[in-house]
Design a protein around this motif. Structure first.
Motif, PDB file in Angstrom:
ATOM      1  N   ALA A   1       1.549   9.134  -6.240  1.00  0.00           N
ATOM      2  CA  ALA A   1       1.851  10.549  -5.634  1.00  0.00           C
ATOM      3  C   ALA A   1       2.784  11.357  -6.611  1.00  0.00           C
ATOM      4  O   ALA A   1       2.649  11.784  -6.628  1.00  0.00           O
ATOM      5  N   ALA A   2       4.015  10.376  -6.784  1.00  0.00           N
ATOM      6  CA  ALA A   2       4.941  10.278  -8.084  1.00  0.00           C
ATOM      7  C   ALA A   2       4.575  11.089  -9.036  1.00  0.00           C
ATOM      8  O   ALA A   2       4.759  12.145  -9.759  1.00  0.00           O
ATOM      9  N   GLY A   3       3.221  10.021  -9.683  1.00  0.00           N
ATOM     10  CA  GLY A   3       2.662  10.265 -10.620  1.00  0.00           C
ATOM     11  C   GLY A   3       1.843  11.692 -10.925  1.00  0.00           C
ATOM     12  O   GLY A   3       2.059  11.983 -12.087  1.00  0.00           O
ATOM     13  N   ARG A   4       0.995  11.849  -9.916  1.00  0.00           N
ATOM     14  CA  ARG A   4       0.409  12.697 -10.429  1.00  0.00           C
ATOM     15  C   ARG A   4       1.142  14.231 -10.169  1.00  0.00           C
ATOM     16  O   ARG A   4       1.062  15.397 -10.660  1.00  0.00           O
ATOM     17  N   ARG A   5       2.533  14.430  -9.229  1.00  0.00           N
ATOM     18  CA  ARG A   5       3.206  15.016  -9.069  1.00  0.00           C
ATOM     19  C   ARG A   5       3.903  15.715 -10.675  1.00  0.00           C
ATOM     20  O   ARG A   5       3.760  16.879 -11.301  1.00  0.00           O
ATOM     21  N   TRP A   6       4.325  14.696 -11.234  1.00  0.00           N
ATOM     22  CA  TRP A   6       4.680  14.022 -12.215  1.00  0.00           C
ATOM     23  C   TRP A   6       4.111  15.058 -13.982  1.00  0.00           C
ATOM     24  O   TRP A   6       4.486  15.963 -14.978  1.00  0.00           O
ATOM     25  N   ARG A   7       2.750  14.481 -13.361  1.00  0.00           N
ATOM     26  CA  ARG A   7       1.647  15.146 -14.272  1.00  0.00           C
ATOM     27  C   ARG A   7       1.396  16.461 -14.329  1.00  0.00           C
ATOM     28  O   ARG A   7       0.772  17.679 -15.343  1.00  0.00           O
ATOM     29  N   GLY A   8       1.255  16.771 -12.904  1.00  0.00           N
ATOM     30  CA  GLY A   8       1.447  18.032 -12.465  1.00  0.00           C
ATOM     31  C   GLY A   8       2.155  19.125 -12.918  1.00  0.00           C
ATOM     32  O   GLY A   8       2.135  20.105 -13.834  1.00  0.00           O
ATOM     33  N   LEU A   9       3.799  18.745 -13.057  1.00  0.00           N
ATOM     34  CA  LEU A   9       4.663  19.521 -14.098  1.00  0.00           C
ATOM     35  C   LEU A   9       4.954  19.981 -15.292  1.00  0.00           C
ATOM     36  O   LEU A   9       5.144  20.927 -15.900  1.00  0.00           O
ATOM     37  N   GLY A  10       3.918  18.704 -15.979  1.00  0.00           N
ATOM     38  CA  GLY A  10       3.592  19.042 -17.363  1.00  0.00           C
ATOM     39  C   GLY A  10       1.988  20.276 -17.543  1.00  0.00           C
ATOM     40  O   GLY A  10       1.960  20.595 -18.765  1.00  0.00           O
ATOM     41  N   SER A  11       1.328  20.263 -16.448  1.00  0.00           N
ATOM     42  CA  SER A  11      -0.013  21.376 -16.885  1.00  0.00           C
ATOM     43  C   SER A  11       0.986  22.677 -17.014  1.00  0.00           C
ATOM     44  O   SER A  11       1.839  23.024 -16.528  1.00  0.00           O
ATOM     45  N   ALA A  12      -0.188  22.942 -17.183  1.00  0.00           N
ATOM     46  CA  ALA A  12      -0.153  24.820 -17.460  1.00  0.00           C
ATOM     47  C   ALA A  12       0.755  25.204 -15.719  1.00  0.00           C
ATOM     48  O   ALA A  12       0.411  25.165 -14.921  1.00  0.00           O
TER      49      ALA A  12
ATOM     50  N   ILE B   1       0.457  -1.220   0.333  1.00  0.00           N
ATOM     51  CA  ILE B   1       0.078  -0.227   0.189  1.00  0.00           C
ATOM     52  C   ILE B   1       0.565   1.147  -0.139  1.00  0.00           C
ATOM     53  O   ILE B   1       0.855   1.643  -1.389  1.00  0.00           O
ATOM     54  N   ALA B   2       1.389   1.213   0.692  1.00  0.00           N
ATOM     55  CA  ALA B   2       2.722   2.612   0.479  1.00  0.00           C
ATOM     56  C   ALA B   2       3.478   2.793  -0.576  1.00  0.00           C
ATOM     57  O   ALA B   2       3.564   3.845  -1.295  1.00  0.00           O
ATOM     58  N   GLY B   3       3.775   1.713  -1.340  1.00  0.00           N
ATOM     59  CA  GLY B   3       4.561   1.752  -2.658  1.00  0.00           C
ATOM     60  C   GLY B   3       3.494   2.337  -3.497  1.00  0.00           C
ATOM     61  O   GLY B   3       3.797   3.077  -4.550  1.00  0.00           O
ATOM     62  N   ALA B   4       2.086   1.535  -3.547  1.00  0.00           N
ATOM     63  CA  ALA B   4       1.564   2.158  -4.369  1.00  0.00           C
ATOM     64  C   ALA B   4       0.914   3.369  -4.046  1.00  0.00           C
ATOM     65  O   ALA B   4       1.180   4.534  -5.200  1.00  0.00           O
ATOM     66  N   ALA B   5       0.533   3.999  -3.055  1.00  0.00           N
ATOM     67  CA  ALA B   5       0.656   5.201  -2.782  1.00  0.00           C
ATOM     68  C   ALA B   5       1.560   6.013  -3.099  1.00  0.00           C
ATOM     69  O   ALA B   5       1.229   7.377  -3.298  1.00  0.00           O
ATOM     70  N   TYR B   6       3.204   6.095  -2.912  1.00  0.00           N
ATOM     71  CA  TYR B   6       3.722   6.947  -3.311  1.00  0.00           C
ATOM     72  C   TYR B   6       4.083   6.777  -4.997  1.00  0.00           C
ATOM     73  O   TYR B   6       4.431   7.689  -5.334  1.00  0.00           O
ATOM     74  N   CYS B   7       3.936   6.190  -5.832  1.00  0.00           N
ATOM     75  CA  CYS B   7       4.009   5.918  -6.749  1.00  0.00           C
ATOM     76  C   CYS B   7       2.686   7.035  -7.751  1.00  0.00           C
ATOM     77  O   CYS B   7       2.740   7.749  -8.253  1.00  0.00           O
TER      78      CYS B   7
ATOM     79  N   GLY C   1       0.972  27.368 -12.669  1.00  0.00           N
ATOM     80  CA  GLY C   1       0.312  28.180 -11.545  1.00  0.00           C
ATOM     81  C   GLY C   1      -0.671  26.519 -11.070  1.00  0.00           C
ATOM     82  O   GLY C   1      -1.626  26.742 -10.062  1.00  0.00           O
ATOM     83  N   THR C   2      -1.038  25.672 -11.776  1.00  0.00           N
ATOM     84  CA  THR C   2      -2.046  24.583 -11.121  1.00  0.00           C
ATOM     85  C   THR C   2      -1.169  23.684 -10.215  1.00  0.00           C
ATOM     86  O   THR C   2      -0.384  23.310  -9.982  1.00  0.00           O
ATOM     87  N   VAL C   3      -2.142  23.524  -9.259  1.00  0.00           N
ATOM     88  CA  VAL C   3      -2.427  23.167  -8.317  1.00  0.00           C
ATOM     89  C   VAL C   3      -2.986  21.389  -8.289  1.00  0.00           C
ATOM     90  O   VAL C   3      -3.344  21.247  -8.543  1.00  0.00           O
ATOM     91  N   VAL C   4      -1.545  20.659  -7.773  1.00  0.00           N
ATOM     92  CA  VAL C   4      -1.865  19.258  -8.353  1.00  0.00           C
ATOM     93  C   VAL C   4      -2.527  18.918  -6.334  1.00  0.00           C
ATOM     94  O   VAL C   4      -1.872  18.670  -5.716  1.00  0.00           O
ATOM     95  N   VAL C   5      -3.825  18.330  -7.503  1.00  0.00           N
ATOM     96  CA  VAL C   5      -4.794  18.048  -6.053  1.00  0.00           C
ATOM     97  C   VAL C   5      -4.314  16.215  -5.825  1.00  0.00           C
ATOM     98  O   VAL C   5      -4.414  15.986  -6.633  1.00  0.00           O
ATOM     99  N   GLY C   6      -4.290  16.374  -3.949  1.00  0.00           N
ATOM    100  CA  GLY C   6      -4.479  14.704  -3.772  1.00  0.00           C
ATOM    101  C   GLY C   6      -2.709  14.248  -3.313  1.00  0.00           C
ATOM    102  O   GLY C   6      -2.941  13.024  -2.789  1.00  0.00           O
ATOM    103  N   VAL C   7      -1.596  15.243  -4.004  1.00  0.00           N
ATOM    104  CA  VAL C   7      -0.878  14.549  -3.820  1.00  0.00           C
ATOM    105  C   VAL C   7      -0.396  14.347  -2.686  1.00  0.00           C
ATOM    106  O   VAL C   7      -0.102  13.849  -1.734  1.00  0.00           O
ATOM    107  N   GLY C   8      -0.660  15.217  -1.107  1.00  0.00           N
ATOM    108  CA  GLY C   8      -0.583  15.040   0.320  1.00  0.00           C
ATOM    109  C   GLY C   8      -1.187  14.255   1.037  1.00  0.00           C
ATOM    110  O   GLY C   8      -0.335  13.317   1.784  1.00  0.00           O
ATOM    111  N   TRP C   9      -2.756  13.965   0.248  1.00  0.00           N
ATOM    112  CA  TRP C   9      -2.804  12.598   1.248  1.00  0.00           C
ATOM    113  C   TRP C   9      -2.262  11.407   0.691  1.00  0.00           C
ATOM    114  O   TRP C   9      -2.214  10.261   1.562  1.00  0.00           O
TER     115      TRP C   9
END
Length: 266
Positions: free
Chosen positions: A19-30, A11-17, A32-40
């Motif tokens: 989070a990394a995926g969401r953060r990576w997608r956020g880097l490619g967006s416009a 579960i820990a590995g899946a959650a970290y992966c 100032g876009t806030v990456v939702v869900g990474v924190g939790w």
């Protein structure tokens, strides 16, 4: 317990992966876009990792698997603290150093000589030694910058020409604070893995306990640093106080190193 630990690790590995995926997608967006869900997701991952550590420590027999989980947990806790404080400090982050102290105390209480194998113990003790040695080095940097800050302030008050030849005060403040953050993260990891070092020492002929001078000094140092960041978060500690704590942290780290030589640490 072993099954629970494995499930929690998954579960820990899946959650970290995730989070990394969401953060990576956020880097490619416009911008100032806030990456939702990474924190939790990060919180879920760390919580599951903590469950895996507790479950593995409660297993009877050799703690090889528990030591592996402990190494990952310690590194993750240090990274969460350091990156969190550098990006945007919050009071929640102060729970992490306290958690490391709890892990040390729990492992010292659960220490069983027969639960140690030579290879796993050797690896975790090396990790502990590396963390503490690096903490000493970073504490020296923090103390040096903090001490230089205090000297520079005094020279400025005296209108001495030396004041204009010393590094700028804002630079010294930044170096001091960031070095203290990194030193705290390393001390956290060192204390968390210190429980394994205590268990390893009990398995051999070495005598080490929570009453050892270096352990007591490490407790004092971490308590001092937790107090520092708590006061900084509430704006109750100024630049001079930060510099003084940095010098005190350097002194405590040096005393801890001396304690290793005066009293056998294994």
């Amino acid at each position: 317990m072993h099954t629970l630990a494995l499930v929690a690790l998954f579960i820990a590995g899946a959650a970290y992966c995730a989070a990394a995926g969401r953060r990576w997608r956020g880097l490619g967006s416009a911008a100032g876009t806030v990456v939702v869900g990474v924190g939790w997701l990060l919180g879920l991952g760390y919580g599951a990792l903590t469950v895996a550590l507790i479950a593995s420590l409660l297993e009877h027999g050799p703690h090889d698997f528990a030591y592996a989980v402990l190494g990952v947990w310690s590194a993750t806790a240090a990274l969460h603290f350091a990156l969190g404080f550098l990006a945007g400090p919050t009071r929640v982050l102060l729970v992490l150093p306290i958690g490391c102290l709890a892990i040390l105390l729990a492992m010292a209480g659960l220490a069983e000589p027969h639960a140690v194998s030579q290879n796993s113990a050797h690896a975790i003790v090396i990790l502990h030694s590396v963390c503490m040695a690096t903490h000493l080095a970073v504490a020296l940097v923090a103390g040096g910058a903090g001490g230089l800050y205090l000297v520079a302030v005094r020279q400025l008050k005296r209108a001495s020409p030396r004041a204009f030849r010393l590094p700028a005060l804002p630079l010294l403040e930044v170096v001091t604070e960031r070095a203290l953050i990194i030193a705290t993260a390393l001390l956290m990891a060192g204390l968390a893995t210190g429980g394994a070092a205590i268990e390893s020492a009990q398995a051999g002929s070495r005598a080490i306990s929570l009453a050892h001078p270096s352990v007591v000094i490490a407790f004092l140092s971490l308590a001092l640093l937790i107090g520092l960041f708590a006061l900084r978060l509430t704006n109750r500690l100024g630049r001079r106080g930060l510099a003084l704590v940095a010098v005190q942290t350097m002194v405590l780290a040096g005393l801890s190193a001396i304690g290793l030589q005066v009293v056998a640490h294994g």
